[in-house]
Design a protein around this motif. Structure first.
Motif, mmCIF file in Angstrom:
data_model
loop_
_atom_site.group_PDB
_atom_site.id
_atom_site.type_symbol
_atom_site.label_atom_id
_atom_site.label_comp_id
_atom_site.label_asym_id
_atom_site.label_seq_id
_atom_site.Cartn_x
_atom_site.Cartn_y
_atom_site.Cartn_z
ATOM 1 N N LEU A 170 0.832 -1.197 0.000
ATOM 2 C CA LEU A 170 0.000 0.000 0.000
ATOM 3 C C LEU A 170 0.866 1.247 0.000
ATOM 4 N N ALA A 171 1.982 1.188 0.747
ATOM 5 C CA ALA A 171 2.916 2.316 0.773
ATOM 6 C C ALA A 171 3.539 2.538 -0.600
ATOM 7 N N TRP A 184 -4.380 12.770 -1.555
ATOM 8 C CA TRP A 184 -4.429 11.306 -1.632
ATOM 9 C C TRP A 184 -4.073 10.678 -0.289
ATOM 10 N N LEU A 185 -3.079 11.230 0.382
ATOM 11 C CA LEU A 185 -2.692 10.698 1.691
ATOM 12 C C LEU A 185 -3.801 10.915 2.712
ATOM 13 N N ASN A 186 -4.470 12.053 2.619
ATOM 14 C CA ASN A 186 -5.602 12.308 3.522
ATOM 15 C C ASN A 186 -6.731 11.310 3.277
ATOM 16 N N MET A 187 -6.989 11.006 1.996
ATOM 17 C CA MET A 187 -8.020 10.016 1.686
ATOM 18 C C MET A 187 -7.612 8.643 2.220
ATOM 19 N N LEU A 237 -1.003 3.966 8.873
ATOM 20 C CA LEU A 237 0.464 4.007 8.862
ATOM 21 C C LEU A 237 0.992 4.568 7.542
ATOM 22 N N VAL A 238 0.378 4.157 6.442
ATOM 23 C CA VAL A 238 0.822 4.631 5.121
ATOM 24 C C VAL A 238 0.520 6.114 4.961
ATOM 25 N N GLY A 239 -0.665 6.527 5.379
ATOM 26 C CA GLY A 239 -1.017 7.947 5.260
ATOM 27 C C GLY A 239 -0.102 8.830 6.086
#
Length: 281
Positions: free
Chosen positions: A17-18, A253-256, A208-210
């Motif tokens: 995912l990252a 995108w990171l917020n989503m 974690l990815v966000g």
């Protein structure tokens, strides 16, 4: 053994995912010519970019008229150029100019390359804009069909088609990363003894990815600033604004991703609670 396998699947899902989030974003907004043009058009609505482009157009107009024996008042020319960059048609023409700049870097079919070690952009369509020419009056400004202006200082690392491989394989890599992430997520969920905990674990992966993406962008900013030292003149201000827009897009995108993580965690908790209520005492 099942727990170890599920934990391994969860870890692989988090890693993929990252990879998938920035890969798909980059494909859509940087590698894709259409996406890059849309990013440029969005940035072109910002006054700072418009002012920097007006400065560059003023420089080019003054140089062209000087070649024909005219001496223009740069302040007046800048007012005319500012009026042009502030109108509704400018973002579209700026996007078109960036399409050509994109092809310079991502393809090996670039007929207008007058230099092999500088990134180029064609500003002839902007100088030929009817509203701009009408305001300048009867100067008989002979704008060439293409006017390639260097964006960067000469560098052996810059040449037409440098990123052609990325344009060829980027879409496949982005699709593959997204599909593999989804498959690993399904396997993680299937391997969980309780679906609620599995959903919550996937939510933690997204969180974690966000969060990691936000931190990674802060670190990457230093490297971006170093790379921008090669951009010269007014284009440094233009590229700065485009970088800001790109970062805002990736932040979205990171917020989503973070929102999806919260939703999965909440859903997992609810499913676990409902499952607990259904179990006989």
């Amino acid at each position: 053994m099942r727990f170890v396998l599920t934990a391994l699947l969860w870890l692989l899902t988090t890693v993929m995912l990252a990879v998938a989030v920035p890969a798909v974003w980059a494909q859509q907004h940087l590698v894709s010519e259409q996406g890059y043009a849309e990013l440029a058009a969005s940035a072109a609505t910002e006054p700072r970019l418009q002012d920097a482009m007006a400065d560059e157009l003023t420089t080019q107009i003054t140089a062209l008229t000087a070649d024909r024996g005219y001496t223009l008042n740069q302040t007046l020319v800048h007012q005319v150029a500012s009026g042009y960059t502030g109108n509704a048609g400018f973002p579209g023409q700026f996007a078109q100019a960036n399409r050509i700049a994109h092809r310079w870097m991502f393809t090996d079919d670039f007929p207008h390359a007058s230099a092999d070690d500088q990134w180029l952009i064609d500003i002839a369509p902007m100088l030929s804009d009817p509203s701009l020419m009408a305001t300048l009056g009867n100067l008989e400004l002979d704008v060439p069909e293409t006017l390639m202006v260097p964006v960067t200082v000469p560098s052996p690392e810059l040449r037409p088609g440098r990123l052609q491989a990325l344009a060829t394989w980027g879409p496949w890599a982005a699709i593959g990363a997204a599909v593999l992430t989804g498959l690993l997520a399904l396997l993680t969920l299937a391997g969980s003894r309780r679906r609620g905990k599995g959903l919550a674990a996937l939510g933690v992966s997204a969180l974690l990815v966000g969060a990691g993406g936000w931190a990674g962008l802060e670190v990457a900013n230093r490297h971006v600033d170093d790379a921008l030292t090669r951009v010269e003149g007014n284009f440094r201000r233009i590229v700065d604004e485009m970088v800001i827009h790109a970062e805002d897009s990736l932040h979205h995108w990171l917020n989503m991703t973070l929102i999806a993580g919260v939703a999965l965690v909440v859903t997992g908790v609810v499913v676990s609670m409902l499952g607990g209520l259904r179990r006989p005492e």
